[in-house]
Write a protein that holds these residues in place. Structure first.
Motif, short mmCIF file in Angstrom:
data_model
loop_
_atom_site.label_atom_id
_atom_site.label_comp_id
_atom_site.label_asym_id
_atom_site.label_seq_id
_atom_site.Cartn_x
_atom_site.Cartn_y
_atom_site.Cartn_z
N ALA A 1 1.03 22.18 -35.08
CA ALA A 1 0.68 20.90 -35.70
C ALA A 1 -0.36 21.07 -36.79
O ALA A 1 -0.72 20.10 -37.47
N GLY A 2 -0.86 22.29 -36.97
CA GLY A 2 -1.85 22.55 -38.01
C GLY A 2 -3.23 22.04 -37.66
O GLY A 2 -4.05 21.79 -38.55
N LYS A 3 -3.52 21.91 -36.39
CA LYS A 3 -4.81 21.40 -35.94
C LYS A 3 -5.74 22.56 -35.57
O LYS A 3 -5.28 23.66 -35.21
N PRO A 4 -7.04 22.36 -35.64
CA PRO A 4 -7.99 23.43 -35.27
C PRO A 4 -7.84 23.82 -33.81
O PRO A 4 -7.54 22.97 -32.96
N ARG A 5 -8.05 25.07 -33.53
CA ARG A 5 -7.96 25.56 -32.16
C ARG A 5 -9.11 25.00 -31.32
O ARG A 5 -10.29 25.11 -31.72
N PRO A 6 -8.82 24.40 -30.18
CA PRO A 6 -9.89 23.86 -29.34
C PRO A 6 -10.52 24.92 -28.46
O PRO A 6 -9.99 26.03 -28.31
N ALA A 7 -11.65 24.58 -27.89
CA ALA A 7 -12.24 25.42 -26.85
C ALA A 7 -11.32 25.39 -25.63
O ALA A 7 -10.66 24.39 -25.36
N THR A 8 -11.27 26.49 -24.91
CA THR A 8 -10.39 26.56 -23.75
C THR A 8 -11.17 26.96 -22.50
O THR A 8 -12.15 27.72 -22.58
N TYR A 9 -10.72 26.44 -21.38
CA TYR A 9 -11.35 26.68 -20.09
C TYR A 9 -10.26 26.91 -19.05
O TYR A 9 -9.16 26.37 -19.17
N GLY A 10 -10.59 27.72 -18.03
CA GLY A 10 -9.67 27.93 -16.93
C GLY A 10 -8.91 29.23 -16.97
O GLY A 10 -8.20 29.56 -16.01
N GLN A 11 -9.04 30.00 -18.06
CA GLN A 11 -8.32 31.27 -18.14
C GLN A 11 -8.73 32.21 -17.00
O GLN A 11 -7.94 33.08 -16.61
N ASP A 12 -9.94 32.01 -16.48
CA ASP A 12 -10.42 32.85 -15.38
C ASP A 12 -9.90 32.35 -14.03
O ASP A 12 -10.29 32.87 -12.98
N ARG A 13 -9.02 31.32 -14.07
CA ARG A 13 -8.43 30.72 -12.86
C ARG A 13 -9.47 30.07 -11.95
O ARG A 13 -9.26 29.93 -10.74
N ASP A 14 -10.59 29.69 -12.52
CA ASP A 14 -11.60 28.94 -11.77
C ASP A 14 -11.14 27.49 -11.68
O ASP A 14 -11.03 26.79 -12.69
N ASP A 15 -10.87 27.02 -10.46
CA ASP A 15 -10.38 25.66 -10.27
C ASP A 15 -11.35 24.61 -10.79
O ASP A 15 -10.94 23.47 -11.06
N PHE A 16 -12.61 24.98 -10.92
CA PHE A 16 -13.61 24.01 -11.35
C PHE A 16 -14.11 24.28 -12.77
O PHE A 16 -15.17 23.78 -13.17
N ALA A 17 -13.34 25.02 -13.54
CA ALA A 17 -13.71 25.28 -14.93
C ALA A 17 -13.81 23.99 -15.73
O ALA A 17 -14.54 23.91 -16.72
N TYR A 18 -13.07 22.96 -15.32
CA TYR A 18 -13.10 21.70 -16.05
C TYR A 18 -14.51 21.10 -16.09
O TYR A 18 -14.86 20.35 -17.02
N ARG A 19 -15.32 21.42 -15.07
CA ARG A 19 -16.68 20.89 -15.06
C ARG A 19 -17.50 21.46 -16.21
O ARG A 19 -18.33 20.75 -16.80
N ARG A 20 -17.28 22.71 -16.55
CA ARG A 20 -17.95 23.29 -17.71
C ARG A 20 -17.49 22.59 -18.99
O ARG A 20 -18.28 22.34 -19.89
N MET A 21 -16.21 22.27 -19.05
CA MET A 21 -15.69 21.57 -20.22
C MET A 21 -16.36 20.21 -20.36
O MET A 21 -16.75 19.81 -21.47
N LEU A 22 -16.51 19.50 -19.25
CA LEU A 22 -17.15 18.19 -19.30
C LEU A 22 -18.60 18.30 -19.73
O LEU A 22 -19.11 17.45 -20.46
N ASP A 23 -19.28 19.35 -19.29
CA ASP A 23 -20.70 19.53 -19.62
C ASP A 23 -20.90 19.99 -21.06
O ASP A 23 -21.87 19.60 -21.72
N GLU A 24 -19.98 20.82 -21.55
CA GLU A 24 -20.19 21.48 -22.85
C GLU A 24 -19.43 20.84 -24.01
O GLU A 24 -19.76 21.09 -25.18
#
Length: 455
Positions: A83-106
Motif C-alpha cells: 500500500a506504500g505506507k511506512p513500516r510500523p513498529a512490530t511486537y510479538g516476534q519473540d512469541r511473548d503472549d503479552f508483547a501487546y502490553r509493550r505496544m500499548l505502553d510505547e
C-alpha cells in the motif's frame, strides 16, 4: 458476581452525565484531528481484512502491529508495504503472549484494534483501556460473564472509549430497515428474529497447512491452522449461543435496547451435536483421532429474549451443519414485517393484501444516507462493504473525539448473551434474568444509533 455488579454500578453513578461515561474521549466534540495513529493486536485472517481498510485511508497511520505468529505478522507487513505506507513498529516476534502490553505502553496510540482469539478480548481490552488507549474490539467482548462485568467496570472507571466492531449493523438492507423502523412503517414492534446461521465446518477444521486455512482436513487445536487452532475448542467444551452479535446487533438497535428499552429474561435450548463428528469422519475417516472428540455445542442453539417494552426476540446459532449462509432476520410489527431470507417486505395499506413485496424497491427508497454517501468507497471492502463502515465509524469517532456508535453498553449486553445462554442450557433450559448492565440508565438514554454523517 454480586460484588462486581455493585462495583460497576457505583462507578457508573460516579461518572453519570459526563462525556466519558457516554463513551467519548475526554474532550468530546472539542476538536477534530486530521489523522490518528492506530495499533493492531492480532494480524490473522480477520486482522488482515480490517488492515486492508485501514491502509486505504489517508487519515490513518498504522503505527504498530502485534502478533505472536510470524507468518501472519509478515503477511500484514506485506500488505502495508504494497500500500506504500511506512513500516510500523512490530511486537510479538519473540512469541511473548503479552508483547501487546509493550505496544500499548510505547506506541503513543490514538486507538487499538483487537482481532485476536475470543479468549484474549477481555484482557486485552482491559489492558488497553487502563493504558488510556481507545479500543475497537472484534466480537465477542468476553467469554465468561465475569469477563463482561470486568470490561464494563474498566470502561466506566477509565472513561476510555470502547467500540464493538459489529459490522452487520452496517449491512445495507439492515440500515434501510432501520430507516423504516424509525419512520414507523412497521408500526409498533412486536417480534424479531435473527441469528448466526453459517456453515463453519471448513473453518473449524483444516489440514494445518498455512497455505490452506479453510478446509482440506480434520485437524484442530495445535495441529490446526488459523481459526481451527482456537475456535473449534469452543465447540468442544461449550454449549450455548456462541456468536450472538451478528443477529442481535441490528435487532437491539431496532428495539432501542439500552436506550429506552432493555432485555429482561433469556432462555436457550440446544439440540444434539452430530454435525462436527460427521464432518471429521468425512474429512479424515472414522479412525481419525478427532473422530473420538465429544462436541458439547448443540448443532442448533435457539435463544429467546424478552424486552421491557414487550417485544420478543429469537436467535439461532447454526454453524455445524451444511447450509447456505443466512442471518435469518425478521422484523415484525403491528403494521407489517420484513424478512431477509426471502428478501421481502409487507406493509399493511401499501402492499397487496396477503402478498410480499420485493424488498429491493423498498431498500432503494429507504437506502440509508451513509450508504448513499459512502457506497462507492465501500465497494470491494470485506463482507459486502460492511467492513468499510465499521472501520470508518471507529476512525471518525476517534478523529472527532465523539461517542462510539456501538458503545460499551451495546457491546456488553449483546456479547453477554453467550454466557447467559450457556447458563440457561446448563440449568436444563431454564429462563433466567438478564442483568441490567446500564444500572438503570437505559430509561434515560436516548436512541442515538442514527448513523449520522460523522459515522
Amino acid at each position: 458476581m454480586q460484588l462486581n455488579r455493585r462495583r460497576f454500578l457505583s462507578a457508573g453513578a460516579a461518572l453519570a452525565g459526563s462525556a466519558v461515561y457516554a463513551g467519548a474521549l475526554p474532550g468530546a466534540f472539542a476538536a477534530t484531528r486530521d489523522k490518528v495513529r492506530i495499533g493492531m493486536i492480532g494480524t490473522g485472517m480477520r486482522g488482515q481484512t480490517l488492515l486492508r481498510e485501514l491502509v486505504r485511508r489517508d487519515d490513518v497511520e498504522i503505527a504498530a502491529l502485534c502478533d505472536v505468529e510470524p507468518i501472519m505478522l509478515g503477511r500484514a507487513l506485506e500488505q502495508i508495504e504494497k500500500a506504500g505506507k511506512p513500516r510500523p513498529a512490530t511486537y510479538g516476534q519473540d512469541r511473548d503472549d503479552f508483547a501487546y502490553r509493550r505496544m500499548l505502553d510505547e506506541g503513543k496510540l490514538d486507538g487499538v484494534i483487537i482481532a485476536t482469539p475470543w479468549e484474549w478480548h477481555a484482557l486485552m481490552s482491559i489492558d488497553a483501556m487502563q493504558a488510556r488507549v481507545p479500543v475497537g474490539c472484534e466480537v465477542v467482548a468476553g467469554v465468561s460473564l465475569q469477563d463482561h462485568f470486568d470490561v464494563l467496570d474498566t470502561q466506566l472507571k477509565t472513561g476510555t472509549p470502547y467500540m464493538l466492531l459489529e459490522n452487520v449493523c452496517y449491512r445495507r438492507d439492515v440500515m434501510a430497515v432501520l430507516q423504516m423502523v424509525r419512520k414507523g412503517l412497521f408500526g409498533e414492534l412486536v417480534h424479531m428474529q435473527g441469528g448466526y446461521q453459517h456453515d463453519l465446518r471448513a473453518v473449524k477444521f483444516n489440514s494445518g497447512d498455512p497455505a490452506r486455512p479453510i478446509g482440506g482436513g480434520a485437524e484442530y487445536g495445535k495441529k490446526g491452522w488459523s481459526e481451527a487452532r482456537w475456535r473449534t475448542s469452543h465447540s468442544v467444551r461449550r454449549n450455548g449461543e456462541l456468536y450472538p452479535s451478528h443477529g442481535i446487533g441490528p435487532l437491539a438497535m431496532y428495539a432501542n435496547i439500552n436506550r429506552g428499552n432493555r432485555f429482561t429474561r433469556i432462555n436457550s435450548f440446544a439440540s444434539k451435536a452430530a454435525g462436527l463428528h460427521d464432518y471429521v469422519v468425512q474429512q479424515g475417516g472414522k479412525d481419525h483421532p478427532n473422530a473420538r472428540t465429544q462436541f458439547r455445542l448443540g448443532d442448533i442453539v435457539t435463544t429467546t429474549l424478552s424486552c421491557d417494552n414487550g417485544e420478543t426476540i429469537l436467535l439461532q446459532h447454526d454453524t455445524s451443519l451444511p447450509r447456505p449462509y443466512s442471518l435469518g432476520f425478521r422484523v415484525q410489527g403491528s403494521k407489517g414485517l420484513w424478512m431477509d431470507i426471502n428478501r421481502s417486505v409487507h406493509v399493511e395499506g401499501i402492499s397487496k393484501p396477503h402478498a410480499w413485496d420485493d424488498f429491493a424497491l423498498w431498500q432503494q427508497q429507504y437506502d440509508h444516507p451513509l450508504w448513499r454517501k459512502h457506497g462507492e468507497r465501500a465497494a470491494g471492502a470485506g463482507h459486502g462493504g460492511m467492513d468499510f463502515f465499521v472501520i470508518h465509524a471507529f476512525v471518525e469517532a476517534l478523529k472527532q473525539e465523539a461517542p462510539m456508535p456501538i458503545d460499551i453498553y451495546d457491546a456488553i449486553t449483546w456479547s453477554a448473551i453467550t454466557p447467559l445462554s450457556e447458563q440457561s442450557i446448563a440449568l436444563g433450559f431454564q429462563t433466567i434474568d438478564f442483568p441490567d448492565f446500564t444500572g438503570g440508565r437505559w430509561r434515560s438514554r436516548k436512541p442515538i444509533f442514527a448513523f449520522d454523517d460523522r459515522y
